[in-house]
Design an enzyme around this catalytic site. Structure first.
Site, PDB file in Angstrom:
ATOM      1  N   CYS A 163       0.633  -1.173   0.413  1.00  0.00           N
ATOM      2  CA  CYS A 163      -0.281   0.085  -0.244  1.00  0.00           C
ATOM      3  C   CYS A 163       0.959   1.687  -0.279  1.00  0.00           C
ATOM      4  O   CYS A 163       0.684   2.547  -0.425  1.00  0.00           O
ATOM      5  CB  CYS A 163      -0.803  -0.232   0.830  1.00  0.00           C
ATOM      6  SG  CYS A 163      -1.900  -1.980   1.330  1.00  0.00           S
ATOM      7  N   HIS A 303      -2.893   7.569   6.924  1.00  0.00           N
ATOM      8  CA  HIS A 303      -3.135   6.487   6.311  1.00  0.00           C
ATOM      9  C   HIS A 303      -4.586   6.020   6.246  1.00  0.00           C
ATOM     10  O   HIS A 303      -5.498   5.227   5.429  1.00  0.00           O
ATOM     11  CB  HIS A 303      -1.980   5.482   6.148  1.00  0.00           C
ATOM     12  CG  HIS A 303      -2.134   4.547   5.576  1.00  0.00           C
ATOM     13  ND1 HIS A 303      -2.379   4.125   4.381  1.00  0.00           N
ATOM     14  CD2 HIS A 303      -2.267   3.389   6.232  1.00  0.00           C
ATOM     15  CE1 HIS A 303      -2.273   3.038   4.234  1.00  0.00           C
ATOM     16  NE2 HIS A 303      -2.571   2.000   5.243  1.00  0.00           N
ATOM     17  N   GLU A 314      -0.755   4.696  13.851  1.00  0.00           N
ATOM     18  CA  GLU A 314      -0.273   5.454  13.257  1.00  0.00           C
ATOM     19  C   GLU A 314      -0.242   7.106  14.202  1.00  0.00           C
ATOM     20  O   GLU A 314       0.005   8.128  14.159  1.00  0.00           O
ATOM     21  CB  GLU A 314      -1.193   6.244  12.619  1.00  0.00           C
ATOM     22  CG  GLU A 314      -0.942   7.403  11.329  1.00  0.00           C
ATOM     23  CD  GLU A 314      -1.593   6.929  10.066  1.00  0.00           C
ATOM     24  OE1 GLU A 314      -1.370   8.177   9.198  1.00  0.00           O
ATOM     25  OE2 GLU A 314      -2.876   6.835  10.107  1.00  0.00           O
ATOM     26  N   LYS A 335      -9.547   7.806   3.239  1.00  0.00           N
ATOM     27  CA  LYS A 335     -10.403   6.563   2.464  1.00  0.00           C
ATOM     28  C   LYS A 335     -11.627   6.446   3.184  1.00  0.00           C
ATOM     29  O   LYS A 335     -12.156   5.405   2.747  1.00  0.00           O
ATOM     30  CB  LYS A 335      -9.393   5.376   3.322  1.00  0.00           C
ATOM     31  CG  LYS A 335      -7.878   5.576   2.395  1.00  0.00           C
ATOM     32  CD  LYS A 335      -7.384   4.564   3.065  1.00  0.00           C
ATOM     33  CE  LYS A 335      -5.385   4.457   2.563  1.00  0.00           C
ATOM     34  NZ  LYS A 335      -4.691   5.543   3.016  1.00  0.00           N
ATOM     35  N   HIS A 340      -9.535   2.135  -0.081  1.00  0.00           N
ATOM     36  CA  HIS A 340      -7.997   2.008  -0.339  1.00  0.00           C
ATOM     37  C   HIS A 340      -8.099   1.188  -1.193  1.00  0.00           C
ATOM     38  O   HIS A 340      -8.355   0.137  -1.528  1.00  0.00           O
ATOM     39  CB  HIS A 340      -7.930   0.770   1.039  1.00  0.00           C
ATOM     40  CG  HIS A 340      -6.120   0.405   1.244  1.00  0.00           C
ATOM     41  ND1 HIS A 340      -5.530   1.596   0.793  1.00  0.00           N
ATOM     42  CD2 HIS A 340      -5.884  -0.142   2.303  1.00  0.00           C
ATOM     43  CE1 HIS A 340      -4.756   0.792   1.062  1.00  0.00           C
ATOM     44  NE2 HIS A 340      -4.591   0.476   2.064  1.00  0.00           N
ATOM     45  N   PHE A 401       1.450  -3.490   3.997  1.00  0.00           N
ATOM     46  CA  PHE A 401       2.073  -4.954   4.283  1.00  0.00           C
ATOM     47  C   PHE A 401       3.468  -4.946   4.779  1.00  0.00           C
ATOM     48  O   PHE A 401       3.871  -4.549   3.177  1.00  0.00           O
ATOM     49  CB  PHE A 401       1.468  -5.880   3.678  1.00  0.00           C
ATOM     50  CG  PHE A 401      -0.488  -6.148   4.708  1.00  0.00           C
ATOM     51  CD1 PHE A 401      -0.525  -5.557   5.417  1.00  0.00           C
ATOM     52  CD2 PHE A 401      -0.783  -6.678   3.661  1.00  0.00           C
ATOM     53  CE1 PHE A 401      -1.657  -5.625   5.586  1.00  0.00           C
ATOM     54  CE2 PHE A 401      -2.527  -7.274   3.888  1.00  0.00           C
ATOM     55  CZ  PHE A 401      -2.815  -6.612   4.573  1.00  0.00           C
TER      56      PHE A 401
END
Length: 415
Positions: A163, A303, A314, A335, A340, A401
Site C-alpha cells: 500500500c 493513512h 498511526e 479513505k 483503500h 504490508f
C-alpha cells in the site's frame, strides 16, 4: 540540489473519474462505497467495495487496445494522460531523454490473473493462456506503456511496496529530480483489486470490513466501531518537475515537494508496530529533510485505513512527533470516501494534499462519529464537513504490508 514541484495531476477514483470530480466529491464528503457489481458475492463475508463508477474502457481505448490491458493498466494510463495534459507537457519541445516515469502498483493485474487461471483450469479441450497474460499482470507495465507512448527515455521504474507503493515512488521521483538526474517524472499508482481472490484473501485475514448492512458508512477511520478497511480501485498521477524546468515552461505549480521519509516498522508482515515506530521515523525524516519543525505543519492526510490496530499506531506516531502542536494540525482520513486503493492510494492522497495546499481547503473524514478512546483527544480530526484554513506545509502518510512506511512533505510554493 534542485527544487522540485508538482505541475500536473490526474485521477480516476471511486468518487470521480477526473481530478475536478474527485476533488469536488472529496470536499463534499461523498461515499464511494456500494455493493460489488463485478461478481456474485454470495460466498464472501464482504459484499461491498468502492468501485470506479460509470466506467467503459471503450470511452478511452480502442477495442483492440483495451483487450491487451488489465483494468489496472487502463486506470493508470487514464490518470497519467490527464496529468500530462494538465501540466501542458509538449514532448516535441522537451528533452525526452530527461523525462522519466515512476508508476507503481502493489499487486498488478489481479483481475487478469484470476480470470485466465480459472479459464485455463476449466477448459478441458484447449487449455491456453491469453498471449497478453504476462504484460497485463506485471506491475511495471503501466510505467512501460506511458514511456513507450510518449517516447520518454529517462528513468523508468515501478516501486512495489504494497500500500506504500505510489508514495515510495513519488519520493523516489522527488529524489531523482532533486539530484539533477531528470527534469520531469510522471509518478503515480494504479490498482484494480476488486476481484473474488482479493476479497476472499483479505476476508480470510480479517482485514476487510464486513459491515454489509451499513456499507456506505463502513469506512470510518478512528471510530470506535470501525471493523476493517473497504477495498477501492483506481489510479492517481502527478507530474513531478524541477522548479527550473517548470519556470522555463511557465507551468502552473500546485505545491513544492520538500521532503520524504521511507522507513520500516520491522515488526510484522501485516500489522503495524503498536507504537507506530516506522510511521514516526518516516514523518520525522520528511520534516528533517524539509528543514521544518513539527509546529510548522498545518495538515496531515493520514493513512487512516479504518482498521483497529492501524489507526491507533498511526495516531500514536503523530502524537509522539507533534506532541504539544497536535491541536493546531488538521487531519483527514480520505479513505472514508474512496476506500483503500492499495498501491494507488498514496498517489490519490498526495493529490488531495497538494490541492489542500493550493486551495486552503481540507477534505472531511466522513462516517466517524465516536473517536476510539485509545486515540488521543488532542487529535484534530476534520469530521463530516470540509475545513478551511491556510495550509503552508502538509504531510501525506502511507503504510503497507511488510512494514513499509512512507511520508511525503509538501509546501505551498513561493518564488
Amino acid at each position: 540540489m534542485k527544487r522540485v514541484v508538482i505541475t500536473g495531476l490526474g485521477a480516476i477514483t471511486p468518487i470521480g473519474n477526473n481530478i475536478q470530480n474527485y476533488w469536488d466529491n472529496l470536499l463534499n464528503g461523498v461515499s464511494g462505497a456500494d455493493k460489488i457489481s463485478r461478481f456474485d458475492t454470495g460466498k464472501f463475508k464482504t459484499d461491498f467495495a468502492c468501485e470506479v463508477k460509470n466506467y467503459d474502457a471503450l470511452n478511452y481505448f480502442e477495442r483492440k487496445e483495451s483487450r491487451k490491458l488489465d483494468r489496472f493498466n487502463q486506470y493508470g494510463l487514464i490518470a497519467a494522460e490527464e496529468a500530462i495534459k494538465d501540466a501542458q507537457l509538449n514532448f516535441d519541445t522537451l528533452d525526452t531523454d530527461r523525462i522519466g516515469v515512476m508508476f507503481s502498483s502493489g499487486i498488478g493485474g489481479f483481475e487478469t490473473i484470476e480470470k485466465d487461471i480459472i479459464e485455463f483450469s476449466q477448459n478441458q479441450f484447449n487449455p491456453r493462456f491469453n498471449p497478453f497474460f504476462i504484460t497485463k499482470i506485471i506491475a511495471n507495465s503501466v510505467a512501460g506503456y506511458i514511456s513507450i507512448k510518449h517516447g520518454l527515455r529517462g528513468v523508468n521504474t515501478c516501486t512495489v511496496t504494497a500500500c506504500s507503493s505510489s508514495t515510495n515512488g513519488l519520493i523516489q521521483a522527488y529524489n531523482y529530480i532533486k539530484w539533477g538526474k531528470a527534469d520531469i517524472i510522471i509518478s503515480g499508482g494504479s490498482e484494480a483489486p476488486i476481484t473474488q481472490s482479493a476479497v476472499g484473501g483479505f476476508n480470510a485475514m480479517k482485514a476487510l470490513s464486513t459491515n454489509n448492512e451499513n456499507y456506505k458508512t463502513a469506512s470510518r477511520p478512528f471510530d470506535i466501531s470501525r471493523d476493517g478497511f473497504v477495498l477501492g480501485e483506481g489510479a492517481g498521477a502527478l507530474v513531478v518537475e524541477s522548479l527550473e524546468s517548470a519556470l522555463k515552461r511557465h507551468a502552473k505549480i500546485y505545491a513544492e515537494v520538500i521532503g520524504g521519509g521511507e522507513t520500516a516498522d520491522a515488526y510484522h508482515i501485516t500489522s503495524t508496530h503498536p507504537e507506530g515506530k516506522g510511521a514516526y521515523l518516516a514523518m520525522k525524516e520528511a520534516l528533517r529533510e524539509g528543514n521544518i519543525q513539527p509546529k510548522d505543519v498545518n495538515y496531515i492526510n493520514a493513512h487512516a485505513t479504518s482498521t483497529g490496530p492501524g489507526d491507533i499506531s498511526e495516531t500514536k506516531a503523530i502524537q509522539s512527533l507533534f506532541n504539544d502542536h497536535l491541536k493546531n494540525i488538521s487531519i483527514s482520513g480520505t479513505k472514508s470516501m474512496t476506500g483503500h486503493l492499495l498501491g494507488g492510494t498514496g498517489a490519490i492522497e498526495a493529490i488531495a494534499t497538494c490541492l489542500s495546499i493550493q486551495t486552503n481547503q481540507m477534505a472531511p473524514t466522513i462516517n466517524t462519529k465516536v473517536i476510539d478512546e485509545a486515540i488521543s483527544s488532542d487529535l484534530n480530526v476534520i469530521l463530516e464537513k470540509k475545513a478551511t484554513k491556510t495550509v503552508d506545509y502538509a504531510l501525506s502518510n502511507t503504510f503497507g504490508f511488510g512494514g513499509h512506511c512512507a511520508s511525503v512533505l509538501f509546501k505551498k510554493y513561493t518564488e
